[in-house]
Write a protein that holds these residues in place. Sequence first.
Motif, PDB file in Angstrom:
ATOM      1  N   MET A 120     -18.031  12.662 -10.653  1.00  0.00           N
ATOM      2  CA  MET A 120     -18.536  11.372 -11.117  1.00  0.00           C
ATOM      3  C   MET A 120     -18.608  11.372 -12.641  1.00  0.00           C
ATOM      4  SD  MET A 120     -22.248   9.603 -10.411  1.00  0.00           S
ATOM      5  CE  MET A 120     -22.036   9.737  -8.644  1.00  0.00           C
ATOM      6  N   ILE A 121     -18.102  10.322 -13.250  1.00  0.00           N
ATOM      7  CA  ILE A 121     -18.070  10.224 -14.715  1.00  0.00           C
ATOM      8  C   ILE A 121     -19.022   9.131 -15.179  1.00  0.00           C
ATOM      9  CG2 ILE A 121     -16.643   9.638 -16.713  1.00  0.00           C
ATOM     10  CD1 ILE A 121     -14.277  10.881 -15.222  1.00  0.00           C
ATOM     11  N   ILE A 122     -19.880   9.480 -16.123  1.00  0.00           N
ATOM     12  CA  ILE A 122     -20.802   8.523 -16.743  1.00  0.00           C
ATOM     13  C   ILE A 122     -20.454   8.412 -18.224  1.00  0.00           C
ATOM     14  CG2 ILE A 122     -23.203   7.921 -17.193  1.00  0.00           C
ATOM     15  CD1 ILE A 122     -22.533   8.026 -14.223  1.00  0.00           C
ATOM     16  N   LEU A 123     -20.114   7.220 -18.663  1.00  0.00           N
ATOM     17  CA  LEU A 123     -19.837   6.978 -20.077  1.00  0.00           C
ATOM     18  C   LEU A 123     -21.036   6.254 -20.678  1.00  0.00           C
ATOM     19  CD1 LEU A 123     -16.135   5.873 -19.651  1.00  0.00           C
ATOM     20  CD2 LEU A 123     -16.916   7.943 -20.792  1.00  0.00           C
ATOM     21  N   LYS A 124     -21.710   6.926 -21.599  1.00  0.00           N
ATOM     22  CA  LYS A 124     -22.982   6.422 -22.118  1.00  0.00           C
ATOM     23  C   LYS A 124     -22.843   5.114 -22.885  1.00  0.00           C
ATOM     24  CE  LYS A 124     -25.023  11.046 -22.439  1.00  0.00           C
ATOM     25  NZ  LYS A 124     -25.589  12.082 -23.353  1.00  0.00           N
ATOM     26  N   ASP A 125     -21.664   4.858 -23.451  1.00  0.00           N
ATOM     27  CA  ASP A 125     -21.499   3.623 -24.215  1.00  0.00           C
ATOM     28  C   ASP A 125     -21.014   2.461 -23.348  1.00  0.00           C
ATOM     29  OD1 ASP A 125     -18.883   4.299 -23.738  1.00  0.00           O
ATOM     30  OD2 ASP A 125     -18.222   4.094 -25.826  1.00  0.00           O
ATOM     31  N   GLY A 126     -20.916   2.702 -22.034  1.00  0.00           N
ATOM     32  CA  GLY A 126     -20.533   1.634 -21.118  1.00  0.00           C
ATOM     33  C   GLY A 126     -19.051   1.372 -21.035  1.00  0.00           C
ATOM     34  N   SER A 127     -18.232   2.219 -21.632  1.00  0.00           N
ATOM     35  CA  SER A 127     -16.781   2.032 -21.591  1.00  0.00           C
ATOM     36  C   SER A 127     -16.260   2.160 -20.164  1.00  0.00           C
ATOM     37  CB  SER A 127     -16.079   3.064 -22.468  1.00  0.00           C
ATOM     38  OG  SER A 127     -16.492   2.951 -23.820  1.00  0.00           O
ATOM     39  N   ALA A 128     -15.097   1.569 -19.919  1.00  0.00           N
ATOM     40  CA  ALA A 128     -14.445   1.655 -18.613  1.00  0.00           C
ATOM     41  C   ALA A 128     -13.384   2.747 -18.653  1.00  0.00           C
ATOM     42  CB  ALA A 128     -13.808   0.321 -18.254  1.00  0.00           C
ATOM     43  N   ILE A 129     -13.351   3.580 -17.628  1.00  0.00           N
ATOM     44  CA  ILE A 129     -12.405   4.691 -17.588  1.00  0.00           C
ATOM     45  C   ILE A 129     -10.965   4.202 -17.604  1.00  0.00           C
ATOM     46  CG2 ILE A 129     -11.595   6.638 -16.188  1.00  0.00           C
ATOM     47  CD1 ILE A 129     -14.458   6.973 -15.216  1.00  0.00           C
ATOM     48  N   ASN A 130     -10.718   3.024 -17.015  1.00  0.00           N
ATOM     49  CA  ASN A 130      -9.339   2.531 -16.975  1.00  0.00           C
ATOM     50  C   ASN A 130      -8.814   2.124 -18.352  1.00  0.00           C
ATOM     51  OD1 ASN A 130     -10.698   0.129 -17.347  1.00  0.00           O
ATOM     52  ND2 ASN A 130     -10.251  -0.685 -15.304  1.00  0.00           N
ATOM     53  N   ASN A 131      -9.687   2.183 -19.369  1.00  0.00           N
ATOM     54  CA  ASN A 131      -9.237   1.948 -20.742  1.00  0.00           C
ATOM     55  C   ASN A 131      -8.631   3.209 -21.365  1.00  0.00           C
ATOM     56  OD1 ASN A 131      -9.954  -0.767 -20.824  1.00  0.00           O
ATOM     57  ND2 ASN A 131     -12.056  -0.307 -21.491  1.00  0.00           N
ATOM     58  N   LEU A 132      -8.678   4.314 -20.615  1.00  0.00           N
ATOM     59  CA  LEU A 132      -8.114   5.575 -21.097  1.00  0.00           C
ATOM     60  C   LEU A 132      -6.613   5.559 -20.806  1.00  0.00           C
ATOM     61  CD1 LEU A 132      -9.357   8.107 -22.418  1.00  0.00           C
ATOM     62  CD2 LEU A 132      -9.532   9.115 -20.144  1.00  0.00           C
ATOM     63  N   LYS A 133      -5.809   5.391 -21.839  1.00  0.00           N
ATOM     64  CA  LYS A 133      -4.374   5.206 -21.684  1.00  0.00           C
ATOM     65  C   LYS A 133      -3.595   6.435 -22.154  1.00  0.00           C
ATOM     66  CE  LYS A 133      -5.144   0.891 -20.495  1.00  0.00           C
ATOM     67  NZ  LYS A 133      -5.004   0.453 -19.076  1.00  0.00           N
ATOM     68  N   GLY A 134      -2.345   6.511 -21.711  1.00  0.00           N
ATOM     69  CA  GLY A 134      -1.415   7.519 -22.203  1.00  0.00           C
ATOM     70  C   GLY A 134      -1.690   8.936 -21.748  1.00  0.00           C
ATOM     71  N   LEU A 135      -2.337   9.103 -20.606  1.00  0.00           N
ATOM     72  CA  LEU A 135      -2.621  10.445 -20.115  1.00  0.00           C
ATOM     73  C   LEU A 135      -1.363  11.100 -19.550  1.00  0.00           C
ATOM     74  CD1 LEU A 135      -6.017   9.949 -18.214  1.00  0.00           C
ATOM     75  CD2 LEU A 135      -5.662  10.695 -20.573  1.00  0.00           C
ATOM     76  N   SER A 136      -1.246  12.399 -19.745  1.00  0.00           N
ATOM     77  CA  SER A 136      -0.159  13.154 -19.143  1.00  0.00           C
ATOM     78  C   SER A 136      -0.453  13.334 -17.654  1.00  0.00           C
ATOM     79  CB  SER A 136      -0.040  14.522 -19.812  1.00  0.00           C
ATOM     80  OG  SER A 136      -1.153  15.325 -19.459  1.00  0.00           O
ATOM     81  N   PRO A 137       0.537  13.733 -16.846  1.00  0.00           N
ATOM     82  CA  PRO A 137       0.274  13.995 -15.423  1.00  0.00           C
ATOM     83  C   PRO A 137      -0.825  15.033 -15.200  1.00  0.00           C
ATOM     84  CG  PRO A 137       2.631  13.833 -15.794  1.00  0.00           C
ATOM     85  CD  PRO A 137       1.984  13.807 -17.164  1.00  0.00           C
ATOM     86  N   VAL A 138      -0.859  16.068 -16.040  1.00  0.00           N
ATOM     87  CA  VAL A 138      -1.894  17.102 -15.892  1.00  0.00           C
ATOM     88  C   VAL A 138      -3.269  16.533 -16.233  1.00  0.00           C
ATOM     89  CG1 VAL A 138      -2.749  19.329 -16.743  1.00  0.00           C
ATOM     90  CG2 VAL A 138      -0.303  19.001 -16.307  1.00  0.00           C
ATOM     91  N   GLU A 139      -3.357  15.760 -17.312  1.00  0.00           N
ATOM     92  CA  GLU A 139      -4.630  15.139 -17.679  1.00  0.00           C
ATOM     93  C   GLU A 139      -5.099  14.187 -16.584  1.00  0.00           C
ATOM     94  OE1 GLU A 139      -4.694  14.890 -22.532  1.00  0.00           O
ATOM     95  OE2 GLU A 139      -3.247  13.619 -21.462  1.00  0.00           O
ATOM     96  N   SER A 140      -4.186  13.449 -15.985  1.00  0.00           N
ATOM     97  CA  SER A 140      -4.547  12.535 -14.898  1.00  0.00           C
ATOM     98  C   SER A 140      -5.074  13.310 -13.696  1.00  0.00           C
ATOM     99  CB  SER A 140      -3.330  11.699 -14.484  1.00  0.00           C
ATOM    100  OG  SER A 140      -2.922  10.843 -15.534  1.00  0.00           O
TER     101      SER A 140
END
Length: 239
Positions: free
Chosen positions: A1-21
């Motif tokens: 489970m991921i909690i982003l303290k500033d309220g950001s949305a995880i789907n805004n994380l772009k350009g991930l490599s296959p390993v990072e994904s």
Amino acid sequence: MIILKDGSAINNLKGLSPVESMILNAIEKSKIRYQYTNLKELAFELKVRERIIINSRLMNSSAAMFATFPDSSFNPYYWIKTINGYRLQAGRRPSAAIRDIFENSYLYSFECVTAIVLIYYKSILDSIRPEYFDRLYSPMLIWGHNFNDAMHMVTYEGIDNIPGDVYYFSNPDYEDPIWMGENAVFLEYNQYFGHGIGIVTHSKMIEALNTLRRMNATRSAFQLNQTTRLDFSELYKYS
């Protein structure tokens, strides 16, 4: 489970490599709450974990050998052997010395704890500015559990199966103390890298250690219920 303290949305994380994904998916599915200040901090952890996996694979395919301390070797251009480990030569940059381990691996031999430390150092170096790395990790002494506090390595109870974590396989009936256990990087589902054994499945890691027990051994090797990883939130401050 991921909690982003500033309220950001995880789907805004772009350009991930296959390993990072793959790593992100594992953290998202975890029952443990992983908290991040913002997306940049999360992205930093994904990057370092990816580098841990990449550098583990590089070490596995390298010419670096497995050896106890008396029989070990480091490139003397960079390192001086002392009773406590290998100390960086005066005037040499930590960043250059760590890169040399992966570029001239045939000059190196060490055991599994040192392998993890070297993989961590290289992965941090790959993720922050070299000049920061040189300031953080100078002076440098390496062997086993001798490493700079600024590495921020932590160990705690429990297993969460996040790629890039390190697990310990204990071998209670070992014959040679060097094989009392194996520190292994969790690369992906059922794939581990342990220096001296290689990249194997969970069952093959146990099987390999069981061949290194004393005669008439009765106890099988097993994975300890613990995890070792970098404190990524502390390292993020250096990025």
